[in-house]
Design a protein around this motif. Sequence first.
Motif, PDB file in Angstrom:
ATOM      1  N   LYS A   1      46.646  41.660  28.557  1.00 22.30           N
ATOM      2  CA  LYS A   1      45.968  41.970  29.942  1.00 22.30           C
ATOM      3  C   LYS A   1      44.614  41.206  30.116  1.00 22.30           C
ATOM      4  N   THR A   2      43.844  41.361  29.456  1.00 24.91           N
ATOM      5  CA  THR A   2      42.415  40.690  29.591  1.00 24.91           C
ATOM      6  C   THR A   2      42.661  39.241  29.688  1.00 24.91           C
ATOM      7  N   THR A   3      43.708  38.686  28.874  1.00 31.55           N
ATOM      8  CA  THR A   3      43.893  37.192  29.146  1.00 31.55           C
ATOM      9  C   THR A   3      44.336  36.731  30.313  1.00 31.55           C
ATOM     10  N   ILE A   4      45.292  37.588  30.826  1.00 36.98           N
ATOM     11  CA  ILE A   4      45.780  37.248  32.169  1.00 36.98           C
ATOM     12  C   ILE A   4      44.603  37.385  33.131  1.00 36.98           C
ATOM     13  N   ILE A   5      43.783  38.370  33.182  1.00 40.89           N
ATOM     14  CA  ILE A   5      42.690  38.497  34.029  1.00 40.89           C
ATOM     15  C   ILE A   5      41.683  36.966  33.872  1.00 40.89           C
ATOM     16  N   ARG A   6      41.372  36.647  32.555  1.00 44.46           N
ATOM     17  CA  ARG A   6      40.610  35.652  32.419  1.00 44.46           C
ATOM     18  C   ARG A   6      41.289  34.307  32.967  1.00 44.46           C
ATOM     19  N   MET A   7      42.596  34.125  32.832  1.00 45.74           N
ATOM     20  CA  MET A   7      43.254  33.222  33.534  1.00 45.74           C
ATOM     21  C   MET A   7      42.868  32.969  35.143  1.00 45.74           C
ATOM     22  N   MET A   8      43.249  34.331  35.536  1.00 46.15           N
ATOM     23  CA  MET A   8      43.507  34.402  37.042  1.00 46.15           C
ATOM     24  C   MET A   8      41.815  33.998  37.607  1.00 46.15           C
ATOM     25  N   LEU A   9      40.876  34.205  36.903  1.00 42.12           N
ATOM     26  CA  LEU A   9      39.328  33.777  37.377  1.00 42.12           C
ATOM     27  C   LEU A   9      39.115  32.651  37.034  1.00 42.12           C
ATOM     28  N   GLY A  10      40.004  32.013  36.272  1.00 45.76           N
ATOM     29  CA  GLY A  10      39.512  30.343  35.789  1.00 45.76           C
ATOM     30  C   GLY A  10      38.600  30.377  34.551  1.00 45.76           C
ATOM     31  N   LEU A  11      38.703  31.482  33.862  1.00 48.53           N
ATOM     32  CA  LEU A  11      37.779  31.615  32.574  1.00 48.53           C
ATOM     33  C   LEU A  11      38.328  31.065  31.459  1.00 48.53           C
ATOM     34  N   VAL A  12      39.798  31.203  31.445  1.00 43.04           N
ATOM     35  CA  VAL A  12      40.435  30.527  30.333  1.00 43.04           C
ATOM     36  C   VAL A  12      41.635  29.641  31.052  1.00 43.04           C
ATOM     37  N   ARG A  13      41.866  28.578  30.417  1.00 41.64           N
ATOM     38  CA  ARG A  13      42.748  27.610  30.989  1.00 41.64           C
ATOM     39  C   ARG A  13      44.162  28.009  30.317  1.00 41.64           C
TER      40      ARG A  13
ATOM     41  N   LEU B   1      47.528  31.797  41.173  1.00 39.45           N
ATOM     42  CA  LEU B   1      47.202  31.506  42.823  1.00 39.45           C
ATOM     43  C   LEU B   1      46.608  32.698  43.372  1.00 39.45           C
ATOM     44  N   LEU B   2      45.284  32.794  43.796  1.00 38.84           N
ATOM     45  CA  LEU B   2      44.591  33.680  44.392  1.00 38.84           C
ATOM     46  C   LEU B   2      44.472  33.281  45.934  1.00 38.84           C
ATOM     47  N   PHE B   3      44.645  34.237  47.018  1.00 38.72           N
ATOM     48  CA  PHE B   3      44.614  33.854  48.292  1.00 38.72           C
ATOM     49  C   PHE B   3      45.407  32.482  48.555  1.00 38.72           C
ATOM     50  N   GLY B   4      46.660  32.205  48.028  1.00 40.91           N
ATOM     51  CA  GLY B   4      47.316  31.314  48.160  1.00 40.91           C
ATOM     52  C   GLY B   4      47.064  29.824  47.750  1.00 40.91           C
ATOM     53  N   SER B   5      45.788  29.772  46.945  1.00 43.01           N
ATOM     54  CA  SER B   5      45.372  28.601  46.346  1.00 43.01           C
ATOM     55  C   SER B   5      45.155  28.791  44.799  1.00 43.01           C
ATOM     56  N   ASP B   6      45.418  27.461  44.184  1.00 46.46           N
ATOM     57  CA  ASP B   6      45.512  27.459  42.789  1.00 46.46           C
ATOM     58  C   ASP B   6      43.869  27.510  42.109  1.00 46.46           C
ATOM     59  N   ILE B   7      43.572  28.553  41.559  1.00 49.43           N
ATOM     60  CA  ILE B   7      42.436  28.689  40.851  1.00 49.43           C
ATOM     61  C   ILE B   7      41.640  27.491  40.128  1.00 49.43           C
ATOM     62  N   ALA B   8      42.870  26.856  39.369  1.00 47.81           N
ATOM     63  CA  ALA B   8      42.295  25.483  38.932  1.00 47.81           C
ATOM     64  C   ALA B   8      41.659  24.571  39.652  1.00 47.81           C
ATOM     65  N   THR B   9      42.115  24.534  41.243  1.00 51.41           N
ATOM     66  CA  THR B   9      41.716  23.196  41.972  1.00 51.41           C
ATOM     67  C   THR B   9      40.643  23.972  43.034  1.00 51.41           C
ATOM     68  N   ASP B  10      40.790  25.357  43.525  1.00 50.30           N
ATOM     69  CA  ASP B  10      39.923  25.604  44.564  1.00 50.30           C
ATOM     70  C   ASP B  10      39.166  26.949  43.765  1.00 50.30           C
ATOM     71  N   ARG B  11      38.740  26.920  42.942  1.00 56.08           N
ATOM     72  CA  ARG B  11      37.885  28.042  42.322  1.00 56.08           C
ATOM     73  C   ARG B  11      36.553  28.594  43.326  1.00 56.08           C
ATOM     74  N   LYS B  12      36.093  27.558  43.713  1.00 56.97           N
ATOM     75  CA  LYS B  12      34.641  28.030  44.403  1.00 56.97           C
ATOM     76  C   LYS B  12      35.171  28.984  45.534  1.00 56.97           C
ATOM     77  N   ARG B  13      36.192  28.569  46.536  1.00 62.87           N
ATOM     78  CA  ARG B  13      36.400  29.347  47.595  1.00 62.87           C
ATOM     79  C   ARG B  13      37.074  30.539  47.148  1.00 62.87           C
ATOM     80  N   ILE B  14      37.787  30.559  46.254  1.00 68.54           N
ATOM     81  CA  ILE B  14      38.543  31.818  45.841  1.00 68.54           C
ATOM     82  C   ILE B  14      37.471  32.881  45.285  1.00 68.54           C
TER      83      ILE B  14
END
Length: 398
Positions: A52-64, A71-84
């Motif tokens: 569970k925590t690993t999924i959350i960390r990947m969602m937030l860009g803390l773990v690759r 995707l959060l708000f339709g954007s990839d956390i890997a490329t649009d992290r600041k806006r997300i």
Amino acid sequence: MNPDLSTSSVTPIVSTEALSKRYRNNFVVNQANLKVMPGDVFGLLGPNGAGKTTIIRMMLGLVRPTSGRALLFGSDIATDRKRILAKTSAIVEAPSLYPHLSGWDNMKVMAYTAGVTDETRMRQALGQMGLSDRARDKFQTYSLGMKQRLCIAAALLTDPQLIILDEPTNGLDPAGIQSIRELIKSLAAQGRTVFLSSHLLNEVQQVCNRVAIIERGTIISQGLVEEMLASQNNIQLRVPAEDFEKAIETLQGLEYARSARPAGEYIVVDGAASRGAELNRTLAEAGIYPSEIIPRHLTLEEFFLSVTNRSVPPGAYPPPPGYGPVPYPAQQPYQGQAWGPPPGYPPPPPGYYPQPPMGGYSGQPGQPGLNGDFPGSPPPPEQSPVNGDSQKGPENHA
């Protein structure tokens, strides 16, 4: 692909696509597909270590991720992290702030870090969490529940659309759990989307409208809580022995019943927990008159145990209707009758159901729990200590 992924045209707030994380040869998350819609209170359920925590960390860009994407708000956390992250607040694992600073000073540190300088907003956030009276006390004097609420207050400073909470009630006492539960409900009432992880299924059932169940890194079930539980609800019927086969044939032809099957002296009709009156009328028209009609509504905990194929620990089965709790072994059979789980339940662990003593148990029926404890239970028989620990109650077959 995981089950029950919405096909709605509305853009999900959170969507993971085959999200995976591997450490050496071990996949801690394997092909996870999640979908969280706007306004959801979404629960990611699973035992400790399920991923569970690993999924959350990947969602937030803390773990690759090893593969897949979040995707959060339709954007990839890997490329649009600041806006997300500008629209997201998260508390991952245990709250950890400066112990020697007051709650107010900790709030100011977190606010300035987030670019918020409006102290009126800070006071409002503390008031919303019920911490105004303790704002000047040091953080190290706070209870765990107060620490959680202070972190959530700081998380609300940026007015996020998505709030992610990792095990928000972990380690809290009942009062703290209730406080966090009411807080989550209030966040949802404000139109925010809440994503939380937990292994406390009863709490999740009270606040979440949609859940996903993860087992050993794999999502094994996902959907609306109401629909998931309704799919497993049933009715248990007792009819005269001479009408048993006829009743099954009659019930198997009903459109709203998925199946009708024997279970000991009962007939279990799946998917018809709210149709008791109709079932009774149908059987009466066929000249069959049930002596018992028992609606069976599954809890989220029971659903979790069924889909994860876990052995059910002592205390998970309630006693049959009319009897008290079944917490300890007895020496005599009760009028020679067999003793077992209610109709429709899976087989219990070997030796779980003892024979009740003559006359039944004297304890008051209580709510069964996963620890085998029942309110009003008679005292356990004395047993010899094992490895220095006093063992009470029946042997644990879980």
